[in-house]
Design a protein around this motif. Structure first.
Motif, PDB file in Angstrom:
ATOM      1  N   ARG A 117       0.823  -1.209   0.000  1.00 32.18           N
ATOM      2  CA  ARG A 117       0.000   0.000   0.000  1.00 32.18           C
ATOM      3  C   ARG A 117       0.864   1.269   0.000  1.00 32.18           C
ATOM      4  NH1 ARG A 117      -5.086   1.404  -1.109  1.00 32.18           N
ATOM      5  NH2 ARG A 117      -5.919  -0.334   0.092  1.00 32.18           N
ATOM      6  N   LEU A 118       2.059   1.171   0.591  1.00 32.91           N
ATOM      7  CA  LEU A 118       2.932   2.353   0.668  1.00 32.91           C
ATOM      8  C   LEU A 118       3.852   2.445  -0.550  1.00 32.91           C
ATOM      9  CD1 LEU A 118       3.863   2.261   4.465  1.00 32.91           C
ATOM     10  CD2 LEU A 118       2.022   3.498   3.333  1.00 32.91           C
ATOM     11  N   GLY A 119       3.672   1.530  -1.517  1.00 31.82           N
ATOM     12  CA  GLY A 119       4.482   1.574  -2.733  1.00 31.82           C
ATOM     13  C   GLY A 119       5.032   0.199  -3.051  1.00 31.82           C
ATOM     14  N   GLU A 120       5.105  -0.117  -4.349  1.00 37.36           N
ATOM     15  CA  GLU A 120       5.598  -1.430  -4.773  1.00 37.36           C
ATOM     16  C   GLU A 120       7.024  -1.665  -4.278  1.00 37.36           C
ATOM     17  OE1 GLU A 120       4.287  -4.170  -6.076  1.00 37.36           O
ATOM     18  OE2 GLU A 120       2.432  -3.063  -5.707  1.00 37.36           O
ATOM     19  N   ASP A 121       7.817  -0.587  -4.260  1.00 35.51           N
ATOM     20  CA  ASP A 121       9.229  -0.719  -3.871  1.00 35.51           C
ATOM     21  C   ASP A 121       9.444  -0.455  -2.390  1.00 35.51           C
ATOM     22  OD1 ASP A 121       9.718  -1.105  -6.558  1.00 35.51           O
ATOM     23  OD2 ASP A 121      10.077   1.035  -6.914  1.00 35.51           O
ATOM     24  N   TRP A 122       8.366  -0.212  -1.671  1.00 30.99           N
ATOM     25  CA  TRP A 122       8.504   0.118  -0.247  1.00 30.99           C
ATOM     26  C   TRP A 122       8.997  -1.101   0.507  1.00 30.99           C
ATOM     27  CZ3 TRP A 122       7.523  -0.920   4.725  1.00 30.99           C
ATOM     28  CH2 TRP A 122       7.570   0.134   5.647  1.00 30.99           C
ATOM     29  N   SER A 123      10.258  -1.036   0.939  1.00 29.15           N
ATOM     30  CA  SER A 123      10.856  -2.176   1.621  1.00 29.15           C
ATOM     31  C   SER A 123      11.920  -1.672   2.584  1.00 29.15           C
ATOM     32  CB  SER A 123      11.476  -3.107   0.578  1.00 29.15           C
ATOM     33  OG  SER A 123      12.292  -4.053   1.197  1.00 29.15           O
ATOM     34  N   TRP A 124      11.818  -2.071   3.838  1.00 28.59           N
ATOM     35  CA  TRP A 124      12.765  -1.607   4.850  1.00 28.59           C
ATOM     36  C   TRP A 124      13.260  -2.773   5.682  1.00 28.59           C
ATOM     37  CZ3 TRP A 124      14.459   3.416   5.936  1.00 28.59           C
ATOM     38  CH2 TRP A 124      13.884   4.421   5.140  1.00 28.59           C
ATOM     39  N   VAL A 125      14.529  -2.714   6.053  1.00 32.86           N
ATOM     40  CA  VAL A 125      15.045  -3.685   7.006  1.00 32.86           C
ATOM     41  C   VAL A 125      14.753  -3.158   8.406  1.00 32.86           C
ATOM     42  CG1 VAL A 125      17.087  -4.850   7.897  1.00 32.86           C
ATOM     43  CG2 VAL A 125      16.862  -4.457   5.447  1.00 32.86           C
ATOM     44  N   VAL A 126      14.092  -3.983   9.203  1.00 30.33           N
ATOM     45  CA  VAL A 126      13.756  -3.615  10.577  1.00 30.33           C
ATOM     46  C   VAL A 126      14.932  -3.962  11.473  1.00 30.33           C
ATOM     47  CG1 VAL A 126      12.170  -4.059  12.488  1.00 30.33           C
ATOM     48  CG2 VAL A 126      11.316  -4.060  10.145  1.00 30.33           C
ATOM     49  N   VAL A 127      15.351  -3.021  12.313  1.00 32.02           N
ATOM     50  CA  VAL A 127      16.453  -3.285  13.233  1.00 32.02           C
ATOM     51  C   VAL A 127      15.908  -3.588  14.619  1.00 32.02           C
ATOM     52  CG1 VAL A 127      18.086  -1.843  11.969  1.00 32.02           C
ATOM     53  CG2 VAL A 127      16.773  -0.858  13.839  1.00 32.02           C
ATOM     54  N   GLU A 128      16.729  -4.260  15.421  1.00 32.99           N
ATOM     55  CA  GLU A 128      16.320  -4.562  16.788  1.00 32.99           C
ATOM     56  C   GLU A 128      16.601  -3.333  17.653  1.00 32.99           C
ATOM     57  OE1 GLU A 128      14.717  -6.994  17.836  1.00 32.99           O
ATOM     58  OE2 GLU A 128      14.975  -7.028  19.998  1.00 32.99           O
TER      59      GLU A 128
END
Lengths: 62, 224
Positions: free
Chosen positions: B89-100
């Motif tokens: 929904r936030l974009g086809e390329d919207w991808s983030w690595v989540v950090v601890e």
């Protein structure tokens, strides 16, 4: 202020210009590396986590 | 020209230079916030992506056993990438690595996982906070999410599909939404949930925007 600085800079005009530019760059670098990161927490933009009120005593997840 | 006139001139000039300098510093600070912080976060995400790709490769012969082992593993150290988050929904390329971790340093690198909450895919409530403005602003448009929207969380061993259930605005002190069963301290979790947290309004911090989602599907191994 800047007039005095210009007078203090040594050498002929081209050298003075070069030194002035270097000084300005150093000032900007200092701002970006130290001053601004230190000021940032005063703004609301990085207050994004949930925190229990201090009186609560539970672990604040912030 | 008399001495007093010169003195006035010098003072006015000095004051003008000082004010112009202050103005320049304020402009630079704005530049730092809206441009430089994004650049730094993008660089951090680049590194995290590489690290995460390596982790995924190591876990490549992913079996149920490997996934179970990963789930039983001790908590990841603060600042390491734990999962890849995708929200179409936030974009086809919207991808983030989540950090601890969710302190300032970790949130500068990307969305952060609250250390005291469940890991993605686990029973309970996996909570993730992210910047809504500055530092790459991963959650800038989190308010656009609607009920039913998918959220994909890929760990080195599995991909979890969550479905958005609801949004809420809460006070910054309402930690109840992070509980294994949100707002029910005594309840035992029977579902795996995901909770996304960011500030509200976008350039302020008077409230928090919360998005809850439930786990609906899970694939072990690599899924592209």
């Amino acid at each position: 202020m800047y007039t005095a600085l210009w007078r203090v800079l040594p050498g002929p005009t081209p050298v003075k210009v070069l030194l002035a530019v270097l000084l300005a760059l150093a000032a900007v670098a200092a701002l970006f590396l130290w001053a601004f990161p230190a000021l940032e927490p005063l703004l609301p933009f990085d207050k994004i986590v949930l925190e229990a009120p201090p009186a609560d005593g539970t672990s604040a997840t912030g | 020209m008399g001495r007093p006139a010169q003195l006035v001139r010098g003072t006015v000039r000095g004051a003008a230079e000082l004010l112009l300098t202050c103005g320049a510093v304020v402009l630079l600070f704005a530049l730092y916030l809206v441009v430089w912080s994004d650049v730094q976060t993008a660089a951090a995400q680049g590194d995290l992506r590489d690290d995460f790709a390596r982790l995924t490769e190591q876990a490549a012969p992913a079996t149920k056993a490997a996934a179970a082992k990963a789930a039983a593993a001790p908590a990841p150290s603060t600042g390491t990438g734990i999962a890849q988050l995708r929200i179409p929904r936030l974009g086809e390329d919207w991808s983030w690595v989540v950090v601890e971790g969710v302190s300032t340093d970790q949130l500068k690198q990307g969305p952060g996982h609250f250390p005291d909450t469940a890991m993605p895919g686990q029973l309970g409530n996996a909570a993730i906070a992210g910047h809504r403005a500055t530092h790459g602003e991963p959650f800038a448009h989190l308010d656009k999410l609607q009920a039913g929207d998918p959220i994909y969380v890929t760990t080195p061993t599995a991909t979890y599909t969550y479905e958005v259930t609801r949004q809420a605005l809460v006070a910054p002190s309402e930690v109840g939404v992070l509980l294994p069963v949100p707002n029910k301290p005594e309840a035992k979790p029977r579902k795996a949930r995901l909770t996304l947290v960011t500030c509200h309004p976008r350039w302020g911090s008077s409230e928090r925007l919360i998005v809850h989602a439930n786990l609906v599907a899970q694939t072990t191994g690599m899924e592209s």
